[in-house]
Write a protein that holds these residues in place. Structure first.
Motif, mmCIF file in Angstrom:
data_model
loop_
_atom_site.group_PDB
_atom_site.id
_atom_site.type_symbol
_atom_site.label_atom_id
_atom_site.label_comp_id
_atom_site.label_asym_id
_atom_site.label_seq_id
_atom_site.Cartn_x
_atom_site.Cartn_y
_atom_site.Cartn_z
ATOM 1 N N ARG A 123 -26.145 -8.756 -13.516
ATOM 2 C CA ARG A 123 -25.859 -8.456 -12.106
ATOM 3 C C ARG A 123 -25.953 -9.708 -11.242
ATOM 4 O O ARG A 123 -25.274 -9.817 -10.223
ATOM 5 C CB ARG A 123 -26.819 -7.384 -11.593
ATOM 6 C CG ARG A 123 -26.615 -6.005 -12.220
ATOM 7 C CD ARG A 123 -27.537 -4.971 -11.598
ATOM 8 N NE ARG A 123 -27.463 -3.694 -12.287
ATOM 9 C CZ ARG A 123 -28.440 -3.210 -13.064
ATOM 10 N NH1 ARG A 123 -29.563 -3.907 -13.246
ATOM 11 N NH2 ARG A 123 -28.296 -2.044 -13.670
ATOM 12 N N SER A 124 -26.799 -10.649 -11.627
ATOM 13 C CA SER A 124 -26.948 -11.884 -10.849
ATOM 14 C C SER A 124 -25.703 -12.756 -10.951
ATOM 15 O O SER A 124 -25.379 -13.523 -10.037
ATOM 16 C CB SER A 124 -28.161 -12.682 -11.335
ATOM 17 O OG SER A 124 -27.886 -13.376 -12.548
ATOM 18 N N GLY A 125 -24.997 -12.669 -12.090
ATOM 19 C CA GLY A 125 -23.782 -13.448 -12.285
ATOM 20 C C GLY A 125 -24.005 -14.930 -12.484
ATOM 21 O O GLY A 125 -23.075 -15.728 -12.367
ATOM 22 N N ILE A 126 -25.229 -15.333 -12.802
ATOM 23 C CA ILE A 126 -25.572 -16.749 -12.959
ATOM 24 C C ILE A 126 -25.745 -17.073 -14.449
ATOM 25 O O ILE A 126 -26.450 -16.364 -15.164
ATOM 26 C CB ILE A 126 -26.847 -17.094 -12.174
ATOM 27 C CG1 ILE A 126 -26.601 -16.886 -10.676
ATOM 28 C CG2 ILE A 126 -27.273 -18.539 -12.447
ATOM 29 C CD1 ILE A 126 -27.826 -17.079 -9.814
ATOM 30 N N TYR A 127 -25.112 -18.181 -14.874
ATOM 31 C CA TYR A 127 -25.109 -18.529 -16.296
ATOM 32 C C TYR A 127 -25.347 -20.024 -16.496
ATOM 33 O O TYR A 127 -24.918 -20.848 -15.687
ATOM 34 C CB TYR A 127 -23.763 -18.142 -16.932
ATOM 35 C CG TYR A 127 -23.502 -16.661 -16.855
ATOM 36 C CD1 TYR A 127 -24.031 -15.798 -17.807
ATOM 37 C CD2 TYR A 127 -22.771 -16.118 -15.814
ATOM 38 C CE1 TYR A 127 -23.814 -14.426 -17.729
ATOM 39 C CE2 TYR A 127 -22.550 -14.750 -15.722
ATOM 40 C CZ TYR A 127 -23.074 -13.917 -16.686
ATOM 41 O OH TYR A 127 -22.869 -12.559 -16.600
ATOM 42 N N ASP A 152 -13.324 -23.535 -13.449
ATOM 43 C CA ASP A 152 -13.078 -24.054 -12.102
ATOM 44 C C ASP A 152 -12.537 -22.977 -11.166
ATOM 45 O O ASP A 152 -12.855 -22.970 -9.965
ATOM 46 C CB ASP A 152 -12.071 -25.216 -12.165
ATOM 47 C CG ASP A 152 -12.642 -26.448 -12.857
ATOM 48 O OD1 ASP A 152 -13.885 -26.546 -12.946
ATOM 49 O OD2 ASP A 152 -11.850 -27.300 -13.305
ATOM 50 N N LYS A 153 -11.741 -22.063 -11.710
ATOM 51 C CA LYS A 153 -11.110 -21.042 -10.871
ATOM 52 C C LYS A 153 -12.037 -19.887 -10.529
ATOM 53 O O LYS A 153 -11.988 -19.364 -9.400
ATOM 54 C CB LYS A 153 -9.856 -20.509 -11.585
ATOM 55 C CG LYS A 153 -9.076 -19.487 -10.770
ATOM 56 C CD LYS A 153 -7.810 -19.056 -11.504
ATOM 57 C CE LYS A 153 -7.003 -18.063 -10.675
ATOM 58 N NZ LYS A 153 -5.765 -17.632 -11.374
ATOM 59 N N HIS A 154 -12.893 -19.489 -11.469
ATOM 60 C CA HIS A 154 -13.636 -18.243 -11.293
ATOM 61 C C HIS A 154 -15.156 -18.403 -11.188
ATOM 62 O O HIS A 154 -15.865 -17.400 -11.030
ATOM 63 C CB HIS A 154 -13.319 -17.298 -12.461
ATOM 64 C CG HIS A 154 -11.877 -16.894 -12.532
ATOM 65 N ND1 HIS A 154 -11.278 -16.104 -11.574
ATOM 66 C CD2 HIS A 154 -10.914 -17.181 -13.448
ATOM 67 C CE1 HIS A 154 -10.010 -15.906 -11.897
ATOM 68 N NE2 HIS A 154 -9.762 -16.549 -13.024
ATOM 69 N N PHE A 155 -15.648 -19.634 -11.262
ATOM 70 C CA PHE A 155 -17.088 -19.862 -11.186
ATOM 71 C C PHE A 155 -17.397 -20.997 -10.209
ATOM 72 O O PHE A 155 -16.567 -21.884 -9.992
ATOM 73 C CB PHE A 155 -17.653 -20.224 -12.565
ATOM 74 C CG PHE A 155 -17.521 -19.141 -13.594
ATOM 75 C CD1 PHE A 155 -18.577 -18.281 -13.867
ATOM 76 C CD2 PHE A 155 -16.329 -18.975 -14.292
ATOM 77 C CE1 PHE A 155 -18.452 -17.283 -14.813
ATOM 78 C CE2 PHE A 155 -16.190 -17.977 -15.251
ATOM 79 C CZ PHE A 155 -17.257 -17.131 -15.505
ATOM 80 N N LYS A 156 -18.596 -20.944 -9.653
ATOM 81 C CA LYS A 156 -19.037 -21.997 -8.741
ATOM 82 C C LYS A 156 -20.336 -22.602 -9.268
ATOM 83 O O LYS A 156 -21.261 -21.873 -9.657
ATOM 84 C CB LYS A 156 -19.272 -21.422 -7.337
ATOM 85 C CG LYS A 156 -19.668 -22.499 -6.307
ATOM 86 C CD LYS A 156 -19.690 -21.935 -4.897
ATOM 87 C CE LYS A 156 -20.989 -21.200 -4.632
ATOM 88 N NZ LYS A 156 -21.152 -20.817 -3.202
ATOM 89 N N LYS A 203 -22.290 -19.755 -11.080
ATOM 90 C CA LYS A 203 -22.269 -18.356 -10.650
ATOM 91 C C LYS A 203 -20.830 -17.862 -10.625
ATOM 92 O O LYS A 203 -19.946 -18.517 -10.072
ATOM 93 C CB LYS A 203 -22.890 -18.198 -9.261
ATOM 94 C CG LYS A 203 -23.072 -16.736 -8.838
ATOM 95 C CD LYS A 203 -23.729 -16.636 -7.480
ATOM 96 C CE LYS A 203 -24.122 -15.195 -7.164
ATOM 97 N NZ LYS A 203 -22.996 -14.249 -7.232
ATOM 98 N N VAL A 204 -20.608 -16.698 -11.230
ATOM 99 C CA VAL A 204 -19.273 -16.124 -11.247
ATOM 100 C C VAL A 204 -18.908 -15.661 -9.842
ATOM 101 O O VAL A 204 -19.758 -15.215 -9.067
ATOM 102 C CB VAL A 204 -19.200 -14.944 -12.249
ATOM 103 C CG1 VAL A 204 -20.098 -13.791 -11.822
ATOM 104 C CG2 VAL A 204 -17.758 -14.479 -12.426
ATOM 105 N N ASN A 205 -17.637 -15.800 -9.485
ATOM 106 C CA ASN A 205 -17.189 -15.379 -8.163
ATOM 107 C C ASN A 205 -17.381 -13.878 -7.968
ATOM 108 O O ASN A 205 -17.226 -13.099 -8.912
ATOM 109 C CB ASN A 205 -15.714 -15.736 -7.960
ATOM 110 C CG ASN A 205 -15.484 -17.238 -7.901
ATOM 111 O OD1 ASN A 205 -16.419 -18.010 -7.689
ATOM 112 N ND2 ASN A 205 -14.247 -17.659 -8.094
#
Length: 283
Positions: free
Chosen positions: A165-169, A183-187, A195-197
């Motif tokens: 749920r956090s979306g952090i990897y 590059d397109k879907h993660f920051k 972190k996933v968008n």
């Protein structure tokens, strides 16, 4: 001799305790622990028993008396293995993109439907569910937003679901993923974390579900179920029970993906064998 909860180095498990705990794990989690897993079991329990000043026997007594479910969550989080990464077993995602999604798309057009029902049934920390979502977005493009394409993603471990749920990897999880997709879907949020968008995980519904003891009471059947790399921990009767429960909630023509280290060859089922680790319910 029972375990000593105050001495980490001396923690051992007696034959009686191992039998009690392994039966508990099979009943509550569905994982079969062979006798050669004693060392693994002790290692998984070591920190918990010390911090709570419990022996294996006392832990067994307490979890049977626990009405909150908290201790079962603790047991599940200790005993399950959750190593995964993005694009694991990539041939599955290629087949999903090139074969399965075009079939679903054609069926929706022919029958004027807009529902896509996919279950990621052993979602762990969420990498698999995100990969499924990315492939759906790749196939449908701008049409994706007009579809009812929410995904169910379940796991038995509350710990991994919270991480999903956090979306952090960690950066290591992206070793098999195209840098353009990253590059397109993660920051990047730190030197080693991404972190996933939000738009990727917005319609992934993460929730707890026990494949062995859960009730498969879903309102609609699924077109696709991913249940990968979890049945390697089940004994044959448990595997057969789960596989046929999944069959019952697949719609005719629906696909089941299992792990490449898994096989249905020695259990009774009615699936069609499509390719390695991909099965289909007859239409």
């Amino acid at each position: 001799m029972e375990s000593n909860p105050t001495d980490l180095s001396a923690l051992v498990i007696s034959d009686k305790e191992f039998k009690m705990i392994s039966e508990l794990v099979l009943d509550k989690v569905g994982i079969h622990l062979a006798d050669n897993k004693r060392t693994l079991l002790v290692g998984r329990f070591r920190k918990y028993l010390l911090e709570n000043k419990l022996t294996f026997t006392e832990f067994h007594q307490k979890i049977l008396a626990d009405k909150t479910g908290n201790m079962q969550n603790d047991l599940t989080n200790m005993i399950t293995t959750n190593h995964t990464f993005f694009n694991r077993e990539a041939t599955h995602f290629a087949f999903f993109l090139k074969t399965v999604l075009p079939e679903i798309d054609l069926d929706m057009k022919q029958n004027k439907k807009s529902d896509i029902r996919i279950w990621c049934a052993a979602s762990s920390t969420g990498e698999e569910a995100i990969m499924i979502k990315l492939k759906m977005m790749e196939h449908f493009g701008v049409r994706y937003n007009s579809l009812n394409a929410g995904m169910l993603a379940t796991d038995i471990s509350t710990k991994v679901l919270n991480q999903a749920r956090s979306g952090i990897y960690l950066q290591d999880n992206f070793k098999d993923l195209d840098p353009k997709i990253i590059d397109k879907h993660f920051k990047k949020v730190s030197p080693e974390k991404y972190k996933v968008n939000d738009n990727i995980i917005a319609d992934i519904h993460y929730t707890i579900f026990n494949l062995v003891t859960g009730h498969y009471n879903f309102k609609q059947k699924f077109q696709v179920i991913f249940c990968r790399n979890v049945m390697i921990y089940f004994d044959s009767p448990t595997k057969e029970k789960v596989i046929n429960s999944l069959y019952n909630v697949l719609e005719p023509g629906g696909y089941l993906f299992i792990g490449h280290a898994e096989s249905l060859s020695r259990i009774k089922h009615s699936y069609l064998d499509i390719q390695p680790a991909v099965y289909r319910k007859p239409q």
